[in-house]
Design a protein around this motif. Sequence first.
Motif, mmCIF file in Angstrom:
data_model
loop_
_atom_site.group_PDB
_atom_site.id
_atom_site.type_symbol
_atom_site.label_atom_id
_atom_site.label_comp_id
_atom_site.label_asym_id
_atom_site.label_seq_id
_atom_site.Cartn_x
_atom_site.Cartn_y
_atom_site.Cartn_z
ATOM 1 N N ASP A 48 0.821 -1.212 0.000
ATOM 2 C CA ASP A 48 0.000 0.000 0.000
ATOM 3 C C ASP A 48 0.853 1.259 0.000
ATOM 4 O OD1 ASP A 48 -2.321 -1.407 -0.045
ATOM 5 O OD2 ASP A 48 -2.674 -1.282 2.118
ATOM 6 N N LEU A 49 1.972 1.208 0.683
ATOM 7 C CA LEU A 49 2.812 2.397 0.781
ATOM 8 C C LEU A 49 3.601 2.660 -0.491
ATOM 9 C CD1 LEU A 49 4.194 2.022 4.404
ATOM 10 C CD2 LEU A 49 2.413 3.562 3.600
ATOM 11 N N SER A 50 3.876 1.616 -1.255
ATOM 12 C CA SER A 50 4.754 1.801 -2.412
ATOM 13 C C SER A 50 4.086 1.376 -3.716
ATOM 14 C CB SER A 50 6.043 1.012 -2.195
ATOM 15 O OG SER A 50 5.740 -0.352 -2.047
ATOM 16 N N LEU A 51 2.847 1.765 -3.905
ATOM 17 C CA LEU A 51 2.154 1.393 -5.136
ATOM 18 C C LEU A 51 2.726 2.094 -6.359
ATOM 19 C CD1 LEU A 51 -1.572 1.175 -4.043
ATOM 20 C CD2 LEU A 51 -0.066 -0.678 -4.708
ATOM 21 N N HIS A 55 10.365 -0.335 -8.373
ATOM 22 C CA HIS A 55 11.102 -1.516 -7.926
ATOM 23 C C HIS A 55 10.218 -2.478 -7.136
ATOM 24 C CE1 HIS A 55 14.847 -0.034 -9.450
ATOM 25 N NE2 HIS A 55 14.658 1.118 -8.821
ATOM 26 N N PHE A 56 9.161 -1.968 -6.546
ATOM 27 C CA PHE A 56 8.222 -2.860 -5.861
ATOM 28 C C PHE A 56 7.573 -3.805 -6.861
ATOM 29 C CE2 PHE A 56 3.864 -3.799 -4.508
ATOM 30 C CZ PHE A 56 4.146 -4.524 -3.368
ATOM 31 N N TYR A 57 7.211 -3.290 -8.023
ATOM 32 C CA TYR A 57 6.602 -4.138 -9.042
ATOM 33 C C TYR A 57 7.604 -5.134 -9.615
ATOM 34 C CZ TYR A 57 2.495 -1.238 -8.834
ATOM 35 O OH TYR A 57 1.376 -0.599 -8.403
ATOM 36 N N GLN A 58 8.861 -4.714 -9.745
ATOM 37 C CA GLN A 58 9.885 -5.656 -10.186
ATOM 38 C C GLN A 58 10.053 -6.781 -9.171
ATOM 39 O OE1 GLN A 58 13.371 -3.256 -10.770
ATOM 40 N NE2 GLN A 58 13.126 -3.329 -12.993
ATOM 41 N N TYR A 59 10.070 -6.449 -7.900
ATOM 42 C CA TYR A 59 10.204 -7.447 -6.839
ATOM 43 C C TYR A 59 8.995 -8.381 -6.827
ATOM 44 C CZ TYR A 59 10.527 -9.361 -2.145
ATOM 45 O OH TYR A 59 10.576 -10.205 -1.081
ATOM 46 N N PHE A 60 7.813 -7.822 -6.972
ATOM 47 C CA PHE A 60 6.600 -8.633 -6.968
ATOM 48 C C PHE A 60 6.565 -9.565 -8.178
ATOM 49 C CE2 PHE A 60 1.977 -9.310 -7.307
ATOM 50 C CZ PHE A 60 1.770 -9.810 -6.036
ATOM 51 N N PHE A 61 7.003 -9.072 -9.334
ATOM 52 C CA PHE A 61 7.073 -9.918 -10.526
ATOM 53 C C PHE A 61 8.068 -11.046 -10.309
ATOM 54 C CE2 PHE A 61 9.105 -10.994 -14.569
ATOM 55 C CZ PHE A 61 8.004 -11.467 -15.260
ATOM 56 N N PHE A 62 9.202 -10.752 -9.697
ATOM 57 C CA PHE A 62 10.197 -11.786 -9.415
ATOM 58 C C PHE A 62 9.617 -12.857 -8.501
ATOM 59 C CE2 PHE A 62 13.437 -13.401 -6.497
ATOM 60 C CZ PHE A 62 14.258 -14.052 -7.404
ATOM 61 N N LEU A 63 8.881 -12.426 -7.477
ATOM 62 C CA LEU A 63 8.294 -13.395 -6.550
ATOM 63 C C LEU A 63 7.274 -14.291 -7.235
ATOM 64 C CD1 LEU A 63 7.686 -11.513 -3.189
ATOM 65 C CD2 LEU A 63 9.264 -13.367 -3.636
ATOM 66 N N THR A 64 6.415 -13.695 -8.032
ATOM 67 C CA THR A 64 5.348 -14.493 -8.634
ATOM 68 C C THR A 64 5.828 -15.321 -9.817
ATOM 69 O OG1 THR A 64 4.692 -12.615 -9.989
ATOM 70 C CG2 THR A 64 3.520 -12.939 -7.903
ATOM 71 N N PHE A 65 6.854 -14.868 -10.507
ATOM 72 C CA PHE A 65 7.295 -15.595 -11.700
ATOM 73 C C PHE A 65 8.339 -16.654 -11.370
ATOM 74 C CE2 PHE A 65 9.725 -16.057 -15.664
ATOM 75 C CZ PHE A 65 8.690 -16.446 -16.487
ATOM 76 N N TYR A 66 9.357 -16.282 -10.611
ATOM 77 C CA TYR A 66 10.459 -17.200 -10.359
ATOM 78 C C TYR A 66 10.263 -18.056 -9.108
ATOM 79 C CZ TYR A 66 12.985 -14.677 -13.935
ATOM 80 O OH TYR A 66 13.359 -14.119 -15.118
ATOM 81 N N LEU A 67 9.540 -17.549 -8.146
ATOM 82 C CA LEU A 67 9.364 -18.295 -6.901
ATOM 83 C C LEU A 67 7.930 -18.762 -6.710
ATOM 84 C CD1 LEU A 67 11.541 -16.167 -4.468
ATOM 85 C CD2 LEU A 67 12.129 -18.292 -5.598
ATOM 86 N N ASN A 68 7.242 -19.056 -7.794
ATOM 87 C CA ASN A 68 5.857 -19.500 -7.704
ATOM 88 C C ASN A 68 5.747 -20.808 -6.925
ATOM 89 O OD1 ASN A 68 3.125 -19.399 -8.119
ATOM 90 N ND2 ASN A 68 3.226 -20.379 -10.116
ATOM 91 N N TRP A 69 6.672 -21.722 -7.114
ATOM 92 C CA TRP A 69 6.659 -22.996 -6.394
ATOM 93 C C TRP A 69 6.834 -22.772 -4.892
ATOM 94 C CZ3 TRP A 69 10.887 -24.089 -3.467
ATOM 95 C CH2 TRP A 69 12.037 -23.350 -3.734
#
Length: 137
Positions: A48-51, A55-69
């Motif tokens: 909420d603070l960093s919408l 870089h928040f979106y890059q981090y979130f994309f990394f989490l959902t794409f590479y660390l989905n398992w």
Amino acid sequence: MKINRPLSPHLTIYKPQLTSTFSIFHRISGAFLATMVLFSILFFKIGDLSLTFYHFYQYFFFLTFYLNWFIISLVNFTLLALCYHMSNGVRHLLWDLGFFLELSKVYTSGIIMLFCAAFLALLNIIRQHWSNGQIPY
């Protein structure tokens, strides 16, 4: 004359009991669930603070794409802990009402509680798998 023996019995001489094991895992699952709630609240607050932060979106994309398992495994483990904690809580409520207080029924209710927790967790994992691997929100 000094005798070399321990001052009190050590844990290694006791046979682990089913009831004490369930009690320990009930506390561990409660602490784990509280930690997961805290981290999820912090994660959503940071979101909420960093919408508008790129870089928040890059981090979130990394989490959902590479660390989905990893995320799916963490959700499944949390579901297992939640089902166990909930089933054992119902068992404790039944004890408070005066049911299953004989020793044989305590062990029987423990085994039934364990199967109920595993069944509920398995149902949730199957439901998650049928929803094409998406994490239900």
